[in-house]
Design a protein around this motif. Sequence first.
Motif, PDB file in Angstrom:
ATOM      1  N   GLY A  50     -19.495  -9.670  89.605  1.00 25.13           N
ATOM      2  CA  GLY A  50     -20.371 -10.767  89.969  1.00 25.13           C
ATOM      3  C   GLY A  50     -19.579 -11.972  90.454  1.00 25.13           C
ATOM      4  N   PRO A  51     -20.280 -13.080  90.580  1.00 22.91           N
ATOM      5  CA  PRO A  51     -21.653 -13.291  90.142  1.00 22.91           C
ATOM      6  C   PRO A  51     -22.661 -12.628  91.075  1.00 22.91           C
ATOM      7  CG  PRO A  51     -20.775 -15.300  91.138  1.00 22.91           C
ATOM      8  CD  PRO A  51     -19.668 -14.296  91.118  1.00 22.91           C
ATOM      9  N   ASP A  52     -23.655 -12.023  90.470  1.00 22.81           N
ATOM     10  CA  ASP A  52     -24.771 -11.445  91.198  1.00 22.81           C
ATOM     11  C   ASP A  52     -25.885 -11.080  90.221  1.00 22.81           C
ATOM     12  OD1 ASP A  52     -23.836  -9.121  89.996  1.00 22.81           O
ATOM     13  OD2 ASP A  52     -23.176  -8.198  91.841  1.00 22.81           O
ATOM     14  N   ALA A  53     -26.976 -10.595  90.773  1.00 22.11           N
ATOM     15  CA  ALA A  53     -28.131 -10.197  89.968  1.00 22.11           C
ATOM     16  C   ALA A  53     -28.646  -8.863  90.499  1.00 22.11           C
ATOM     17  CB  ALA A  53     -29.233 -11.246  90.059  1.00 22.11           C
ATOM     18  N   THR A  54     -29.378  -8.160  89.673  1.00 23.37           N
ATOM     19  CA  THR A  54     -30.011  -6.914  90.088  1.00 23.37           C
ATOM     20  C   THR A  54     -31.509  -7.002  89.792  1.00 23.37           C
ATOM     21  OG1 THR A  54     -29.619  -5.873  87.945  1.00 23.37           O
ATOM     22  CG2 THR A  54     -27.939  -5.534  89.644  1.00 23.37           C
ATOM     23  N   PRO A  55     -32.316  -6.191  90.471  1.00 19.48           N
ATOM     24  CA  PRO A  55     -33.763  -6.231  90.238  1.00 19.48           C
ATOM     25  C   PRO A  55     -34.186  -5.469  88.980  1.00 19.48           C
ATOM     26  CG  PRO A  55     -33.251  -4.656  91.965  1.00 19.48           C
ATOM     27  CD  PRO A  55     -31.958  -5.330  91.594  1.00 19.48           C
ATOM     28  N   PHE A  56     -33.230  -5.016  88.180  1.00 15.35           N
ATOM     29  CA  PHE A  56     -33.537  -4.286  86.950  1.00 15.35           C
ATOM     30  C   PHE A  56     -32.626  -4.785  85.839  1.00 15.35           C
ATOM     31  CE2 PHE A  56     -29.829  -1.971  88.288  1.00 15.35           C
ATOM     32  CZ  PHE A  56     -30.022  -1.751  89.641  1.00 15.35           C
ATOM     33  N   LEU A  63     -17.153  -1.809  73.342  1.00  7.88           N
ATOM     34  CA  LEU A  63     -16.583  -0.899  72.352  1.00  7.88           C
ATOM     35  C   LEU A  63     -15.229  -1.391  71.847  1.00  7.88           C
ATOM     36  CD1 LEU A  63     -17.343   2.493  74.096  1.00  7.88           C
ATOM     37  CD2 LEU A  63     -18.696   1.336  72.334  1.00  7.88           C
ATOM     38  N   GLU A  64     -14.469  -1.987  72.754  1.00  7.65           N
ATOM     39  CA  GLU A  64     -13.106  -2.424  72.436  1.00  7.65           C
ATOM     40  C   GLU A  64     -12.749  -3.577  73.353  1.00  7.65           C
ATOM     41  OE1 GLU A  64      -8.860  -0.385  73.267  1.00  7.65           O
ATOM     42  OE2 GLU A  64     -10.248   0.846  72.090  1.00  7.65           O
ATOM     43  N   GLY A  65     -12.020  -4.548  72.833  1.00 10.28           N
ATOM     44  CA  GLY A  65     -11.611  -5.692  73.633  1.00 10.28           C
ATOM     45  C   GLY A  65     -12.664  -6.781  73.629  1.00 10.28           C
ATOM     46  N   GLU A  66     -12.608  -7.632  74.647  1.00 10.40           N
ATOM     47  CA  GLU A  66     -13.539  -8.752  74.768  1.00 10.40           C
ATOM     48  C   GLU A  66     -13.987  -8.901  76.212  1.00 10.40           C
ATOM     49  OE1 GLU A  66     -11.911 -12.418  73.324  1.00 10.40           O
ATOM     50  OE2 GLU A  66     -11.420 -11.565  71.365  1.00 10.40           O
ATOM     51  N   MET A  67     -15.229  -9.342  76.393  1.00  6.87           N
ATOM     52  CA  MET A  67     -15.771  -9.614  77.720  1.00  6.87           C
ATOM     53  C   MET A  67     -16.526 -10.937  77.672  1.00  6.87           C
ATOM     54  SD  MET A  67     -16.023  -8.759  80.880  1.00  6.87           S
ATOM     55  CE  MET A  67     -15.435  -7.073  80.908  1.00  6.87           C
ATOM     56  N   THR A  68     -16.196 -11.830  78.604  1.00  5.68           N
ATOM     57  CA  THR A  68     -16.922 -13.089  78.717  1.00  5.68           C
ATOM     58  C   THR A  68     -18.072 -12.894  79.697  1.00  5.68           C
ATOM     59  OG1 THR A  68     -14.915 -14.359  78.273  1.00  5.68           O
ATOM     60  CG2 THR A  68     -16.735 -15.533  79.337  1.00  5.68           C
ATOM     61  N   VAL A  69     -19.283 -13.247  79.252  1.00  5.39           N
ATOM     62  CA  VAL A  69     -20.482 -13.157  80.073  1.00  5.39           C
ATOM     63  C   VAL A  69     -20.901 -14.588  80.402  1.00  5.39           C
ATOM     64  CG1 VAL A  69     -22.855 -12.326  80.216  1.00  5.39           C
ATOM     65  CG2 VAL A  69     -21.163 -11.039  78.882  1.00  5.39           C
ATOM     66  N   ILE A  70     -21.069 -14.870  81.691  1.00  9.60           N
ATOM     67  CA  ILE A  70     -21.404 -16.220  82.147  1.00  9.60           C
ATOM     68  C   ILE A  70     -22.769 -16.185  82.818  1.00  9.60           C
ATOM     69  CG2 ILE A  70     -20.672 -18.188  83.556  1.00  9.60           C
ATOM     70  CD1 ILE A  70     -17.823 -16.704  83.517  1.00  9.60           C
ATOM     71  N   ILE A  71     -23.700 -16.980  82.291  1.00  8.56           N
ATOM     72  CA  ILE A  71     -25.055 -17.082  82.840  1.00  8.56           C
ATOM     73  C   ILE A  71     -25.444 -18.556  82.850  1.00  8.56           C
ATOM     74  CG2 ILE A  71     -27.485 -16.497  82.523  1.00  8.56           C
ATOM     75  CD1 ILE A  71     -26.499 -13.856  81.254  1.00  8.56           C
ATOM     76  N   ASP A  72     -25.810 -19.070  84.022  1.00  8.21           N
ATOM     77  CA  ASP A  72     -26.183 -20.486  84.171  1.00  8.21           C
ATOM     78  C   ASP A  72     -25.128 -21.420  83.589  1.00  8.21           C
ATOM     79  OD1 ASP A  72     -28.595 -19.888  85.463  1.00  8.21           O
ATOM     80  OD2 ASP A  72     -29.697 -19.764  83.564  1.00  8.21           O
ATOM     81  N   GLY A  73     -23.847 -21.103  83.781  1.00  6.60           N
ATOM     82  CA  GLY A  73     -22.774 -21.943  83.290  1.00  6.60           C
ATOM     83  C   GLY A  73     -22.483 -21.803  81.800  1.00  6.60           C
ATOM     84  N   GLN A  74     -23.303 -21.057  81.097  1.00  7.54           N
ATOM     85  CA  GLN A  74     -23.090 -20.827  79.665  1.00  7.54           C
ATOM     86  C   GLN A  74     -22.255 -19.573  79.477  1.00  7.54           C
ATOM     87  OE1 GLN A  74     -23.922 -22.848  77.278  1.00  7.54           O
ATOM     88  NE2 GLN A  74     -25.351 -24.203  78.337  1.00  7.54           N
ATOM     89  N   GLU A  75     -21.213 -19.670  78.660  1.00  9.50           N
ATOM     90  CA  GLU A  75     -20.323 -18.536  78.422  1.00  9.50           C
ATOM     91  C   GLU A  75     -20.517 -17.986  77.014  1.00  9.50           C
ATOM     92  OE1 GLU A  75     -16.259 -19.275  79.393  1.00  9.50           O
ATOM     93  OE2 GLU A  75     -16.765 -20.086  81.379  1.00  9.50           O
ATOM     94  N   SER A  76     -20.583 -16.665  76.918  1.00  8.52           N
ATOM     95  CA  SER A  76     -20.640 -15.968  75.637  1.00  8.52           C
ATOM     96  C   SER A  76     -19.566 -14.890  75.662  1.00  8.52           C
ATOM     97  CB  SER A  76     -22.002 -15.309  75.427  1.00  8.52           C
ATOM     98  OG  SER A  76     -23.033 -16.268  75.452  1.00  8.52           O
ATOM     99  N   VAL A  77     -18.830 -14.771  74.568  1.00 10.24           N
ATOM    100  CA  VAL A  77     -17.787 -13.752  74.477  1.00 10.24           C
ATOM    101  C   VAL A  77     -18.305 -12.609  73.615  1.00 10.24           C
ATOM    102  CG1 VAL A  77     -15.433 -13.226  73.731  1.00 10.24           C
ATOM    103  CG2 VAL A  77     -15.950 -15.448  74.776  1.00 10.24           C
ATOM    104  N   PRO A  88     -33.851  -8.583  84.505  1.00  8.21           N
ATOM    105  CA  PRO A  88     -33.904  -8.447  85.963  1.00  8.21           C
ATOM    106  C   PRO A  88     -33.831  -9.820  86.637  1.00  8.21           C
ATOM    107  CG  PRO A  88     -35.738  -7.280  84.926  1.00  8.21           C
ATOM    108  CD  PRO A  88     -35.046  -8.056  83.858  1.00  8.21           C
ATOM    109  N   GLY A  89     -33.074  -9.911  87.697  1.00  8.04           N
ATOM    110  CA  GLY A  89     -33.003 -11.136  88.485  1.00  8.04           C
ATOM    111  C   GLY A  89     -32.103 -12.220  87.925  1.00  8.04           C
ATOM    112  N   GLU A  90     -31.560 -12.034  86.728  1.00  7.52           N
ATOM    113  CA  GLU A  90     -30.689 -13.059  86.145  1.00  7.52           C
ATOM    114  C   GLU A  90     -29.283 -12.944  86.738  1.00  7.52           C
ATOM    115  OE1 GLU A  90     -30.867 -14.935  81.996  1.00  7.52           O
ATOM    116  OE2 GLU A  90     -29.594 -13.155  81.770  1.00  7.52           O
ATOM    117  N   VAL A  91     -28.781 -14.046  87.276  1.00  7.34           N
ATOM    118  CA  VAL A  91     -27.436 -14.050  87.858  1.00  7.34           C
ATOM    119  C   VAL A  91     -26.423 -14.110  86.720  1.00  7.34           C
ATOM    120  CG1 VAL A  91     -25.803 -15.299  89.330  1.00  7.34           C
ATOM    121  CG2 VAL A  91     -28.218 -15.158  89.967  1.00  7.34           C
ATOM    122  N   ARG A  92     -25.498 -13.160  86.728  1.00  8.01           N
ATOM    123  CA  ARG A  92     -24.477 -13.093  85.690  1.00  8.01           C
ATOM    124  C   ARG A  92     -23.128 -12.817  86.327  1.00  8.01           C
ATOM    125  NH1 ARG A  92     -22.638  -9.130  87.728  1.00  8.01           N
ATOM    126  NH2 ARG A  92     -22.945  -6.979  87.194  1.00  8.01           N
TER     127      ARG A  92
END
Length: 116
Positions: A50-56, A63-77, A88-92
């Motif tokens: 991304g950043p992008d969105a899908t219609p579903f 399972l292992e490690g860490e991934m940062t997810v960013i949505i509307d400027g908010q970050e979650s690890v 659906p439709g949420e830009v991440r």
Amino acid sequence: MLLKRFADAKPYEAPNHRGVVGLRLQGFEEGGPKNQWVGFSQFLPGGGAGPDATPFEKVYVVLEGEMTVIIDGQESVLKAMDSCTIPPGEVREIVNRTNGVCKMIVVIPYPPGVKP
């Protein structure tokens, strides 16, 4: 029942992804799931999507490690065994900001009009 061994999983290319190897665990085959498919993604350090969105919607399970997810400027690890649903439709955007490989399960419905 459709049994598939990890050794038989086939790689796939995901659009707008970088630094990742994706393997299809289930889906798009005779006798497989009818509503969704399941992927296993291995993101290298600095890899992401991304950043992008899908219609579903999609579900991520780390399972292992860490991934940062960013949505509307908010970050979650997300850490091992954490999960999230992206509507659906949420830009991440997702980014592996660590020096280790992040291994994730991804569950995604089939795209509209696609029959397994």
